[in-house]
Design an enzyme around this catalytic site. Structure first.
Site, short mmCIF file in Angstrom:
data_model
loop_
_atom_site.label_atom_id
_atom_site.label_comp_id
_atom_site.label_asym_id
_atom_site.label_seq_id
_atom_site.Cartn_x
_atom_site.Cartn_y
_atom_site.Cartn_z
N THR A 155 54.85 -1.37 91.37
CA THR A 155 53.94 -1.62 90.26
C THR A 155 52.97 -2.73 90.62
O THR A 155 51.78 -2.68 90.30
CB THR A 155 54.74 -2.00 89.00
N ALA A 176 59.60 -10.83 87.74
CA ALA A 176 59.63 -12.27 87.53
C ALA A 176 58.97 -12.68 86.22
O ALA A 176 58.59 -11.84 85.41
CB ALA A 176 58.92 -12.96 88.70
N SER A 219 60.71 1.36 86.01
CA SER A 219 61.98 2.09 86.05
C SER A 219 63.08 1.19 86.58
O SER A 219 62.82 0.14 87.18
CB SER A 219 61.86 3.34 86.93
N GLY A 220 64.31 1.63 86.36
CA GLY A 220 65.46 0.90 86.87
C GLY A 220 66.44 1.86 87.51
O GLY A 220 66.39 3.08 87.28
N ARG A 221 67.32 1.31 88.31
CA ARG A 221 68.31 2.15 88.99
C ARG A 221 69.55 1.32 89.28
O ARG A 221 69.47 0.09 89.44
CB ARG A 221 67.74 2.72 90.30
N HIS A 223 64.74 -12.21 91.63
CA HIS A 223 63.36 -11.73 91.65
C HIS A 223 63.32 -10.54 92.59
O HIS A 223 63.68 -10.65 93.76
CB HIS A 223 62.42 -12.84 92.13
N ASP A 224 62.92 -9.38 92.09
CA ASP A 224 63.03 -8.16 92.89
C ASP A 224 62.30 -8.25 94.23
O ASP A 224 62.73 -7.69 95.23
CB ASP A 224 62.59 -6.92 92.10
N THR A 225 61.19 -8.99 94.27
CA THR A 225 60.50 -9.16 95.54
C THR A 225 61.32 -10.01 96.50
O THR A 225 61.34 -9.76 97.71
CB THR A 225 59.11 -9.80 95.34
#
Length: 476
Positions: free
Chosen positions: A259, A80, A14-16, A237-239
């Site tokens: 995830t 990533a 998902s995205g936000r 990179h989301d992390t």
């Protein structure tokens, strides 16, 4: 007048779009738009619908306008390793093929036969995973060499979305490190690796670090939205963004839980020693050139998949409740086994693994879910042991951030399995870290230390203790 920045945080499911603003030393969040993100089948591969993702970004920006809010800046973070290639006219040569696509089967072994595994780790410090960008590119070279020959620009997913916003091409540092093509010490593209594997060094862009201001969005987009704003690179990179939202890092191991589960610590230099290689840890880039020394573990993807297998009859909360109601021992699976990366039927795959290893297969949805949660906690415990072995020290606590921090059963299992205090929250860690980078670039926050102080003041964190602690279990 209140100033806003806009974080676009897109994960594998998902995205936000989240607005952030500082108010009396606290970071206030307002979710503007949320959307699903799913892998689709396209041209014989599992792909991301990159065009649809950009349309969702535009939809969220327009919602800001409808609310009368004009953000000063915007930045995008995603997962990533995945990328697109552009031709000389900046047109897409490739689909956004997803890391779960089987095109890389057997490729890692071929690459490490060309470029010795130990040397590759010594230079990049990156964990060996079959879907790393280096192996995706080599698979493309083998399977569709004509595409690589035409490629003029390599852009990772957030790089490409930023390009669509600004017309400027760059490779952001934190995400670029996940390619296994960045030298951990020079922080630049490793020409030796790239040229040895036959990739064109010229298709890679200049490396830009988080907080870099790319400049304003395109004029035609500003007209479409009714306002302009600057694009500022977060840790794309989301992390990398999520780790900035860990409220306390001293003597703490973090788990960015979504995830995927990313478990590790912050460090000021890469650890490329044999023991780290043997344990398969990675040294991914962070903001201000810190390193995220961590291991990538299969996360709540398994829960997402069994929910799909059960035709979405249960919410994630209901699956956790069903799991909590299960008494007695449950089987344990190796969550990192390749068979769980993208099976046709996750439930059947888990049951088959249990039977093959002499365990009773879980049958009910609650049993399957609890098997996953217990197995994840078991995997985390092994990673904690490895981290403490490498650093030759004991860490006092674990900080769980991201969507998984809401899972009280899993948090308590982590506390029980590791025998450590567990701090859970904040949930929207990647969006928070994204906003932090923008606000630092805008001189609204002085730096990472002040940002973490603001996070502690702004968001609830729950504490979990294991049953042999002074207080028995549960949330305190």
């Amino acid at each position: 007048m209140k100033k806003y920045s806009l974080a676009v945080d897109i994960g594998a499911s998902s995205g936000r779009l989240v607005l952030g603003s500082l108010e009396k030393g606290r970071l206030e969040l307002q979710e503007i738009h949320r959307f699903s993100n799913e892998i689709i089948e396209k041209n014989g591969h599992f792909c991301w619908n990159i065009e649809a993702l950009f349309e969702e970004v535009k939809t969220g920006i327009k919602k800001c306008g409808s609310l009368g809010i004009v953000p000063s800046s915007i930045g995008i973070d995603t997962w990533a390793v995945d990328f697109v290639l552009l031709d000389e006219r900046d047109q897409l040569l490739t689909d956004a093929v997803a890391y779960r696509d089987p095109r890389t089967d057997g490729i890692m072994e071929e690459v490490t036969g060309i470029f010795m595994k130990e040397r590759l780790y010594l230079e990049t410090g990156i964990q060996f995973q079959k879907f790393n960008t280096i192996y995706q590119l080599y698979a493309l070279k083998k399977q569709q060499p004509e595409i690589l020959e035409k490629a003029k620009s390599f852009l990772m997913i957030p790089d490409y979305l930023h390009f669509l916003l600004t017309g400027k091409k760059t490779n952001e540092y934190t995400n670029a490190t996940s390619t296994q093509l960045i030298n951990a010490f020079t922080r630049k593209w490793d020409k030796d690796i790239i040229q040895t594997l036959g990739f064109d060094i010229h298709m890679f862009q200049e490396i830009e670090a988080p907080k870099a201001v790319l400049g304003p969005i395109k004029e035609e987009l500003a007209r479409e939205f009714g306002f302009g704003m600057d694009v500022i690179l977060p840790a794309t990179h989301d992390t990398g963004s999520a780790v900035l939202a860990v409220p306390q890092v001293e003597d703490t191991i973090y788990i960015s839980s979504g995830t995927w589960s990313l478990i590790g610590v912050e460090n000021y230099f890469p650890i490329c020693v044999t023991k780290a290689l043997d344990y398969n840890f990675t040294n991914e880039g962070g903001m201000d050139y810190q390193f995220r020394f961590l291991k990538n573990i299969m996360g709540l993807w398994m829960i997402q998949e069994i929910r799909r297998n059960y035709e979405n009859r249960y919410s994630f909360a209901e699956l956790a409740e069903l799991a909590e109601a299960v008494t007695g021992m449950v089987p344990v699976v190796n969550v990192d086994a390749p068979r769980f990366l993208k099976p046709d039927d996750m439930v059947a795959e888990i049951q088959a693994y249990c039977l093959e290893t002499g365990q009773k297969a879980p049958e009910s949805p609650g049993e399957v879910a609890k098997c996953i949660f217990v197995s994840l906690a078991d995997s985390y415990q092994r990673a904690v042991f490895e981290i403490e072995d490498i650093f030759e020290k004991e860490f006092k606590s674990i900080s769980v951030i991201g969507g998984g921090s809401k899972n009280e059963l899993l948090n308590q299992l982590i506390a029980e399995t590791t025998k450590k205090e567990v701090y859970a929250g904040p949930t929207e860690a990647s969006a928070i870290g994204n906003l932090v980078a923008q606000l630092i670039a805008l001189n609204e926050i002085a730096g990472i230390k002040e940002a973490r102080h603001i996070v502690r003041q702004s968001f609830e964190v729950k504490k979990y203790r294991h049953s042999i602690s002074e207080k028995q279990g549960g949330i305190v």
